[in-house]
Design a protein around this motif. Structure first.
Motif, short mmCIF file in Angstrom:
data_model
loop_
_atom_site.label_atom_id
_atom_site.label_comp_id
_atom_site.label_asym_id
_atom_site.label_seq_id
_atom_site.Cartn_x
_atom_site.Cartn_y
_atom_site.Cartn_z
N SER A 14 19.19 7.30 3.48
CA SER A 14 20.94 7.25 3.47
C SER A 14 21.08 7.83 4.56
O SER A 14 20.92 9.66 3.91
CB SER A 14 22.09 6.63 2.63
OG SER A 14 21.84 7.47 1.71
N ILE A 56 26.97 0.88 10.21
CA ILE A 56 26.64 0.37 9.20
C ILE A 56 25.33 -0.51 8.94
O ILE A 56 25.16 -1.68 9.10
CB ILE A 56 27.08 0.44 8.02
CG1 ILE A 56 28.02 1.73 7.82
CG2 ILE A 56 27.12 0.74 6.88
CD1 ILE A 56 29.71 0.08 7.50
N HIS A 58 21.91 -2.00 6.92
CA HIS A 58 22.02 -1.58 5.61
C HIS A 58 20.47 -2.94 5.69
O HIS A 58 19.54 -3.49 6.81
CB HIS A 58 22.14 -3.34 5.24
CG HIS A 58 23.88 -3.04 4.67
ND1 HIS A 58 24.53 -2.04 4.26
CD2 HIS A 58 24.53 -3.40 5.72
CE1 HIS A 58 25.63 -2.06 4.07
NE2 HIS A 58 26.30 -2.30 5.23
N ARG A 59 19.22 -2.12 5.39
CA ARG A 59 17.87 -2.27 5.03
C ARG A 59 17.52 -2.47 3.68
O ARG A 59 18.64 -1.40 2.92
CB ARG A 59 17.19 -1.50 5.61
CG ARG A 59 17.17 -1.71 7.15
CD ARG A 59 16.51 -2.98 7.32
NE ARG A 59 16.82 -3.24 8.92
CZ ARG A 59 17.66 -4.05 9.79
NH1 ARG A 59 18.65 -3.82 8.96
NH2 ARG A 59 17.53 -3.89 10.89
N GLN A 63 20.13 3.00 4.25
CA GLN A 63 21.63 2.88 4.88
C GLN A 63 21.70 3.98 6.04
O GLN A 63 21.26 5.09 6.08
CB GLN A 63 22.59 2.56 4.02
CG GLN A 63 23.60 2.25 4.22
CD GLN A 63 24.84 2.28 3.55
OE1 GLN A 63 25.68 3.16 3.60
NE2 GLN A 63 25.28 1.17 2.56
N PRO A 189 23.20 4.80 -1.11
CA PRO A 189 23.61 3.86 0.03
C PRO A 189 25.73 4.66 -0.17
O PRO A 189 26.08 5.04 -0.82
CB PRO A 189 24.31 2.50 -0.51
CG PRO A 189 23.18 2.24 -1.55
CD PRO A 189 22.97 3.42 -2.07
N TYR A 191 27.95 3.00 1.52
CA TYR A 191 28.89 2.66 2.09
C TYR A 191 28.29 1.17 1.08
O TYR A 191 27.21 0.84 0.50
CB TYR A 191 28.78 1.49 3.19
CG TYR A 191 29.22 2.68 4.32
CD1 TYR A 191 30.75 2.89 4.59
CD2 TYR A 191 28.72 3.76 4.81
CE1 TYR A 191 31.81 3.90 5.69
CE2 TYR A 191 29.56 5.34 5.70
CZ TYR A 191 30.84 4.72 5.86
OH TYR A 191 31.36 5.81 6.45
N ASP A 193 27.25 -2.72 0.06
CA ASP A 193 26.51 -3.29 0.39
C ASP A 193 27.32 -4.73 1.41
O ASP A 193 28.20 -5.12 1.43
CB ASP A 193 25.50 -4.71 -0.06
CG ASP A 193 24.08 -5.35 0.57
OD1 ASP A 193 23.89 -4.95 1.37
OD2 ASP A 193 23.71 -6.01 -0.18
#
Length: 313
Positions: A14, A56, A58-59, A63, A189, A191, A193
């Motif tokens: 991240s 942001i 997400h994966r 992140q 992370p 942030y 999800d």
């Protein structure tokens, strides 16, 4: 089984990535494409972005926090100086710097200026992102990629990656996302999800109104428009199944002549701005909106420190 084991052992990464480039290099369009939602306004006008906007991504294995900054430029006003300050302060805080260079234009003095500035930031990986590849053919793209490599040599940048992308056709956007994630440090992370931006709703609403106001205006007007959301309140006495949000917004320009342009003949242009913006705001907030727009004159606000402060700069 083997695939799942590899996936589970892959470290989570991240961090922050800043897109920089001269005005209208495609930074905001790319940010929106990578996030998958519109969080940064776009326009073919330079200096559309006026503050650092975080999107942001997400994966499963990471992140990515994208920071879309104003285009670095030669400032002619106090506002311009402050926008450049936003860019430079952002550079100092991110894990990767993505330098956006449009494929459909020759590398120019602005690109070289930015590359020299970025080269001075030691230890931060730099990725060259060649944007707008859908506007040129394969032969010209090959020439552009060679020119970007040469730019790195001339300015002392060792590109971690050189990635051609088209945000409008989504070509290689996911490849770029993966390459950026691989460059980030390991970490949790940053942030929750599903969160796509940390921008307040009022800021996003103001930006959508400004984007609508920028459509079709004369060349001298875009830099002179500032937008402030004065109030966002649910309409009282509405049934739960028919809510309505009252949004009161002021558009500020610098001269009476500009006010006339924004309002248009018999208010026609301002109504168009309201209709266009309301559609986007309702999509953003997920609720019907009554949008109340007013145009006011704040004389020479781009050059006035007090007025810049009141307008959020």
């Amino acid at each position: 089984m083997g695939d799942n084991g590899d996936q589970n052992s892959r470290p989570f990464r991240s961090g922050f990535v800043c897109f920089v480039g001269r005005p209208n290099a495609g930074k905001s369009t790319l940010t929106n494409a990578m996030v998958g939602e519109k969080i940064a306004i776009t326009s073919n006008r330079p200096q559309t972005t006026r503050h650092a906007i975080r999107g942001i991504v997400h994966r499963d294995h990471g992140q990515l926090v994208l920071v879309d900054t104003p285009g670095l430029h030669r400032p002619r006003t106090l506002l311009g100086q402050r926008l450049n300050d936003v860019v430079r302060s952002t550079w100092a805080e991110v894990d990767i710097i993505g330098v956006c260079i449009p494929a459909n234009e020759d590398i120019g003095p602005g690109d070289r200026f930015i590359a020299r500035e970025v080269a001075a930031i030691a230890r931060t990986p730099k990725v060259a992102v060649v944007t707008k590849t859908d506007l040129i053919g394969a032969d010209r793209l090959a020439q552009r990629l060679a020119a970007v490599a040469k730019l790195g040599e001339e300015t002392g940048i060792e590109w971690a990656e050189v990635v051609p992308v088209s945000a409008t056709t989504n070509d290689r956007v996911e490849l770029l996302t993966g390459l950026l994630l691989d460059q980030l440090p390991e970490g949790p992370p940053l942030y929750p999800d599903g969160e796509l931006t940390d921008e307040p709703e009022e800021t996003l609403v103001a930006e959508l109104v400004r984007e609508a106001a920028l459509e079709g205006v004369r060349d001298e007007l875009p830099h002179s428009i500032a937008v402030v959301v004065e109030e966002m309140i649910p309409r009282e006495d509405r049934p739960d199944d028919r809510p309505l949000l009252d949004v009161h917004v002021n558009l500020y320009v610098e001269r009476d002549s500009q006010k006339a342009i924004v309002i248009g003949r018999k208010g026609a242009r301002l109504r168009e701005v309201g209709t266009r913006a309301r559609t986007q705001i309702e999509r953003l907030l997920g609720t019907p909106v009554y949008l109340d727009l007013h145009v006011k004159v704040a004389k020479d606000w781009q050059r006035d420190p007090k007025q810049l402060g009141r307008l959020g700069f």
